[in-house]
Each structure stands twice: as C-alpha cells, then as structure tokens.
Design a protein around this motif. Structure first.
Motif, short mmCIF file in Angstrom:
data_model
loop_
_atom_site.label_atom_id
_atom_site.label_comp_id
_atom_site.label_asym_id
_atom_site.label_seq_id
_atom_site.Cartn_x
_atom_site.Cartn_y
_atom_site.Cartn_z
N GLY A 139 0.79 -1.22 0.00
CA GLY A 139 0.00 0.00 0.00
C GLY A 139 0.82 1.28 0.00
O GLY A 139 0.47 2.25 0.69
N GLY A 140 1.90 1.29 -0.76
CA GLY A 140 2.73 2.49 -0.85
C GLY A 140 3.84 2.56 0.18
O GLY A 140 4.71 3.43 0.09
N GLN A 141 3.83 1.68 1.17
CA GLN A 141 4.91 1.65 2.15
C GLN A 141 6.05 0.78 1.64
O GLN A 141 5.98 0.16 0.58
CB GLN A 141 4.39 1.13 3.49
CG GLN A 141 3.33 2.00 4.13
CD GLN A 141 3.07 1.61 5.57
OE1 GLN A 141 3.75 2.04 6.49
NE2 GLN A 141 2.05 0.78 5.76
N ASP A 142 7.13 0.70 2.42
CA ASP A 142 8.31 -0.03 2.00
C ASP A 142 8.14 -1.53 2.21
O ASP A 142 7.29 -1.98 2.99
CB ASP A 142 9.54 0.46 2.77
CG ASP A 142 9.93 1.89 2.42
OD1 ASP A 142 9.44 2.40 1.38
OD2 ASP A 142 10.70 2.50 3.18
N VAL A 143 8.98 -2.29 1.51
CA VAL A 143 8.99 -3.75 1.62
C VAL A 143 10.29 -4.17 2.31
O VAL A 143 11.38 -3.73 1.90
CB VAL A 143 8.90 -4.42 0.24
CG1 VAL A 143 9.03 -5.94 0.37
CG2 VAL A 143 7.58 -4.05 -0.44
N ARG A 144 10.16 -4.99 3.34
CA ARG A 144 11.34 -5.48 4.06
C ARG A 144 11.71 -6.88 3.56
O ARG A 144 10.85 -7.75 3.44
CB ARG A 144 11.08 -5.52 5.57
CG ARG A 144 12.31 -5.88 6.40
CD ARG A 144 12.04 -5.73 7.89
NE ARG A 144 10.85 -6.48 8.28
CZ ARG A 144 9.86 -5.97 9.03
NH1 ARG A 144 9.92 -4.73 9.46
NH2 ARG A 144 8.82 -6.72 9.35
N ILE A 145 12.99 -7.07 3.27
CA ILE A 145 13.53 -8.38 2.93
C ILE A 145 14.06 -8.99 4.22
O ILE A 145 15.02 -8.48 4.80
CB ILE A 145 14.65 -8.27 1.88
CG1 ILE A 145 14.16 -7.47 0.66
CG2 ILE A 145 15.14 -9.65 1.48
CD1 ILE A 145 12.97 -8.06 -0.04
#
Length: 211
Positions: A139-145
């Motif tokens: 939703g527009g926020q960051d993605v954590r690996i």
C-alpha cells in the motif's frame, strides 16, 4: 516508489549469517543466538531491561514504514516444515511482522492469517516477481527483505535492494551459510557507512546510489 529494505541482518566476521545444521531445536544451527545477542540486549527487544544507545537506535528502525515482508523458506521454518500442515512459523500466534508476509517456497499452501495483522502467503516466484507482489500489498509503504542469507543474496544479486542495515558481530563461525558468496563488487552500487558500537558490533548501512 516504495523502497526495498533490510534491517538488523547480522553476520559473523567470516561472513556467515547462520550456522549449521538448522533444526527445530537449533534454528540457527551451531551459531545459536550469538549473532543476535546485540539486538536482544536493546530496549527495542526488551522494553524493561534493554539498553538504549547505538544498537537500540538501529534496532528500532526495523518496523516503521514497512507495509510488507518477504522471507525465505528457511526463515519460516526448519527443514521439513512443509510436511507439517500445522506449522505456522517460529513466532507463536502473534508474529512480529504485523503486515502481509510472503514466504518464498516451492511448496504451495493456503495463506495463514495470524494475530496482530500478519498474514503468511506462500508463493513460488523470482525475486522481482515477489517484490512486485509485495509492493502491491504494501500500500505504498516499504517492503522489508527478512532473510535468510540465501534469499538476501538473491535480492542483492538482482539489484533489488535499496537500503541494507548489516551488523558484523565479532565472532568466527567457520561454517554455515555465507552472505557474500557470488557478490563480488556488490558494494560499488551503494554508499556505505560504518558505525562501531560499544557492544563490539559494527553497523554498516548500504544505501543504493542514485542512478
């Protein structure tokens, strides 16, 4: 566009991010919790007795702004977890992710909705495909690996990591799964900063250079 971030990813002096062999009793193999003691001693981890300072300042950046997580099969469970239909991860009924969480695996299974906003989705995808799916869910926020090391290595090799917080812990493991294998020269794509902590660890921040 949202960023792809890695936080609190710990490696030994010789580059191993986990020991061996991994099992239900030893999630990090012979490394035990030695790679993560710096984090477990912080206020971010232990609200009552944990320390403040450099380590805590880095540790608490793990969550804000994250809308989805991608993790590898070996982070979700020990070898053989695919054969246990009741396995729902290491973290109990309320995992610490609180977002849609995508587990990369060759073994499909239905999604699992947990307490606290975490839903595990099991997908077979390339790093680029998984990132596209996670971004839609974020939703527009960051993605954590989230790891483990093999998956982080794949995302770095594909040029998909925007920010990486790496923690070098002053221990020598000698065996396990190394982060850097096959990534010669990967640092050239990043601006790299290092901060030493009184705990003995060194925090490295890799920020992708503007193209």
């Amino acid at each position: 566009m949202s960023l792809t971030r890695i936080h609190n990813f710990s490696i030994s002096l010789d580059g191993f991010a986990t020991g061996e062999p991994q099992s239900l009793e030893a999630p990090f193999g012979h490394a035990g919790q030695r790679l993560h003691r710096w984090m477990m001693a912080t206020r971010s981890w232990d609200a009552e007795a944990g320390s403040t300072g450099v380590d805590n300042a880095y540790a608490e950046r793990h969550g804000p702004g994250i809308g989805a997580e991608i993790m590898g099969s070996h982070k979700f469970g020990p070898p053989g977890w695919h054969d246990d239909p009741d396995w729902k991860g290491w973290w109990g009924p309320n995992p610490p992710f609180h977002t849609p969480t995508f587990v990369l695996t060759h073994h499909a299974r239905p999604s699992i909705e947990m307490e606290g906003g975490t839903t595990f989705h099991f997908i077979e995808a390339t790093p680029a495909e998984a990132l596209e799916t996670a971004r839609e869910a974020a939703g527009g926020q960051d993605v954590r690996i989230g790891g483990g090391p093999s998956m982080v290595r794949d995302f770095l090799a594909a040029g998909l990591v925007d920010h990486m917080h790496l923690v070098q812990v002053p221990i020598v493991l000698g065996r396990g799964v190394r982060l850097w294998d096959g990534l010669e020269g990967v640092e050239a794509a990043f601006d790299v900063e290092a901060v030493s902590s009184p705990s003995g660890v060194t925090h490295f921040t890799f920020t992708r250079k503007a193209s």
